[in-house]
Design a protein around this motif. Structure first.
Motif, short mmCIF file in Angstrom:
data_model
loop_
_atom_site.label_atom_id
_atom_site.label_comp_id
_atom_site.label_asym_id
_atom_site.label_seq_id
_atom_site.Cartn_x
_atom_site.Cartn_y
_atom_site.Cartn_z
N VAL A 106 0.84 -1.20 0.00
CA VAL A 106 0.00 0.00 0.00
C VAL A 106 0.88 1.26 0.00
N LEU A 107 1.94 1.25 0.81
CA LEU A 107 2.85 2.41 0.84
C LEU A 107 3.55 2.58 -0.50
N THR A 108 3.91 1.49 -1.16
CA THR A 108 4.52 1.56 -2.48
C THR A 108 3.56 2.19 -3.48
N ILE A 109 2.31 1.78 -3.44
CA ILE A 109 1.31 2.32 -4.37
C ILE A 109 1.09 3.81 -4.11
N ILE A 110 1.02 4.21 -2.85
CA ILE A 110 0.85 5.63 -2.51
C ILE A 110 2.04 6.44 -3.04
N PHE A 111 3.25 5.93 -2.83
CA PHE A 111 4.45 6.61 -3.31
C PHE A 111 4.42 6.73 -4.83
N LEU A 112 4.04 5.67 -5.53
CA LEU A 112 3.98 5.71 -6.99
C LEU A 112 2.91 6.68 -7.49
N ILE A 113 1.79 6.76 -6.79
CA ILE A 113 0.75 7.73 -7.16
C ILE A 113 1.28 9.15 -7.01
N MET A 114 2.01 9.42 -5.93
CA MET A 114 2.59 10.75 -5.73
C MET A 114 3.61 11.07 -6.82
N LEU A 115 4.45 10.09 -7.18
CA LEU A 115 5.43 10.31 -8.25
C LEU A 115 4.74 10.54 -9.59
N THR A 116 3.69 9.78 -9.85
CA THR A 116 2.95 9.94 -11.11
C THR A 116 2.33 11.33 -11.19
N TYR A 117 1.77 11.81 -10.09
CA TYR A 117 1.19 13.15 -10.05
C TYR A 117 2.26 14.21 -10.32
N ALA A 118 3.42 14.07 -9.66
CA ALA A 118 4.51 15.02 -9.88
C ALA A 118 5.00 14.95 -11.33
N GLY A 119 5.07 13.76 -11.88
CA GLY A 119 5.48 13.60 -13.27
C GLY A 119 4.49 14.22 -14.23
N LEU A 120 3.21 14.09 -13.92
CA LEU A 120 2.17 14.69 -14.76
C LEU A 120 2.28 16.21 -14.75
N ARG A 121 2.53 16.78 -13.58
CA ARG A 121 2.71 18.24 -13.49
C ARG A 121 3.94 18.69 -14.28
N ALA A 122 5.04 17.93 -14.17
CA ALA A 122 6.26 18.27 -14.91
C ALA A 122 6.03 18.14 -16.42
N THR A 123 5.27 17.13 -16.81
CA THR A 123 4.96 16.93 -18.22
C THR A 123 4.18 18.12 -18.77
N LEU A 124 3.14 18.52 -18.07
CA LEU A 124 2.30 19.63 -18.54
C LEU A 124 3.06 20.95 -18.54
N ARG A 125 3.90 21.14 -17.55
CA ARG A 125 4.66 22.40 -17.45
C ARG A 125 5.71 22.50 -18.55
N ASN A 126 6.28 21.39 -18.99
CA ASN A 126 7.38 21.41 -19.94
C ASN A 126 7.02 20.83 -21.31
N TRP A 127 5.75 20.74 -21.62
CA TRP A 127 5.33 20.08 -22.85
C TRP A 127 5.93 20.74 -24.09
N ASP A 128 5.99 22.05 -24.11
CA ASP A 128 6.45 22.78 -25.30
C ASP A 128 7.92 23.18 -25.24
N THR A 129 8.64 22.75 -24.21
CA THR A 129 10.04 23.14 -24.05
C THR A 129 10.93 22.16 -24.81
N SER A 130 11.74 22.69 -25.72
CA SER A 130 12.65 21.84 -26.49
C SER A 130 13.82 21.40 -25.63
N MET A 131 14.32 20.20 -25.91
CA MET A 131 15.52 19.72 -25.24
C MET A 131 16.70 20.49 -25.82
N VAL A 132 17.68 20.77 -25.00
CA VAL A 132 18.84 21.55 -25.45
C VAL A 132 19.63 20.76 -26.50
N ALA A 133 19.81 19.48 -26.28
CA ALA A 133 20.66 18.68 -27.17
C ALA A 133 20.00 18.41 -28.52
N VAL A 134 18.69 18.13 -28.50
CA VAL A 134 17.97 17.82 -29.75
C VAL A 134 16.69 18.65 -29.74
#
Length: 186
Positions: A106-134
């Motif tokens: 249960v603690l693993t699932i809660i941790f993964l849900i929190m990481l997924t939420y943070a990843g979703l926020r990072a995805t939406l915030r940086n969707w249009d930002t180009s990578m420096v290398a490519v």
């Protein structure tokens, strides 16, 4: 201690097929990009514009592939976990060992849900930002695939929790322990 490295530990569903094929594709892509990069550098091939893009793309495929590989490990129940506490408690009482396993899951699932939420926020915030290398690759794409992998891990860990709850016969163990306590009390 022998570790079963086969990927067929469970019955494959369409979802398993998709996850395993994505992991395989990313590994092959990384291998091909790295091989092309080595061949061009060692043979000093005069490629117009160079193959500078192979290194960052290989790096990005490694990053994303690591998370997809972690989802495959979760699928097989081979992710890193510390079982010393539950193993020692299970020697004394199977019920307590099972409860500790459930709590850890249960603690693993809660941790993964929190990481997924943070990843979703990072995805939406940086969707249009180009990578420096490519410049053709957006940061949001990399974050999005990592977030999707975290979501896959959450699904697999939920399936693992369900299997602990259903195959562990926890209710039966609790009833047997209660019956023993009642008999000892009389």
């Amino acid at each position: 201690m022998d570790i079963d490295q086969s990927l067929g530990l469970k019955k494959d569903t369409w979802y398993d097929w998709v996850v395993l094929n994505i992991a395989t594709f990313l590994f092959i892509l990384m291998l091909l990009l790295t091989t092309v990069q080595i061949i061009i550098r060692v043979l000093n091939l005069p490629i117009s514009g160079g193959a500078w893009w192979t290194e960052p793309l290989a790096r990005y495929s490694l990053m994303v592939g690591t998370y997809v590989g972690a989802a495959v490990a979760s699928r097989n129940g081979e992710h890193i976990k510390m079982t010393i506490v539950s193993t020692q408690l299970e020697k004394r009482s199977r019920v307590i060992g099972t409860i500790v396993d459930i709590l850890a899951q249960v603690l693993t699932i809660i941790f993964l849900i929190m990481l997924t939420y943070a990843g979703l926020r990072a995805t939406l915030r940086n969707w249009d930002t180009s990578m420096v290398a490519v410049n053709a690759v957006q940061q949001g794409w990399v974050y999005g695939t990592i977030t999707a992998s975290l979501g896959m891990m959450t699904i697999y860990e939920s399936i693992n929790l369900r299997s602990i709850l259903t195959t562990g016969d926890l209710n039966q163990q609790l009833m047997n322990q209660e019956n023993r306590a009642n008999k000892e009390g009389k």
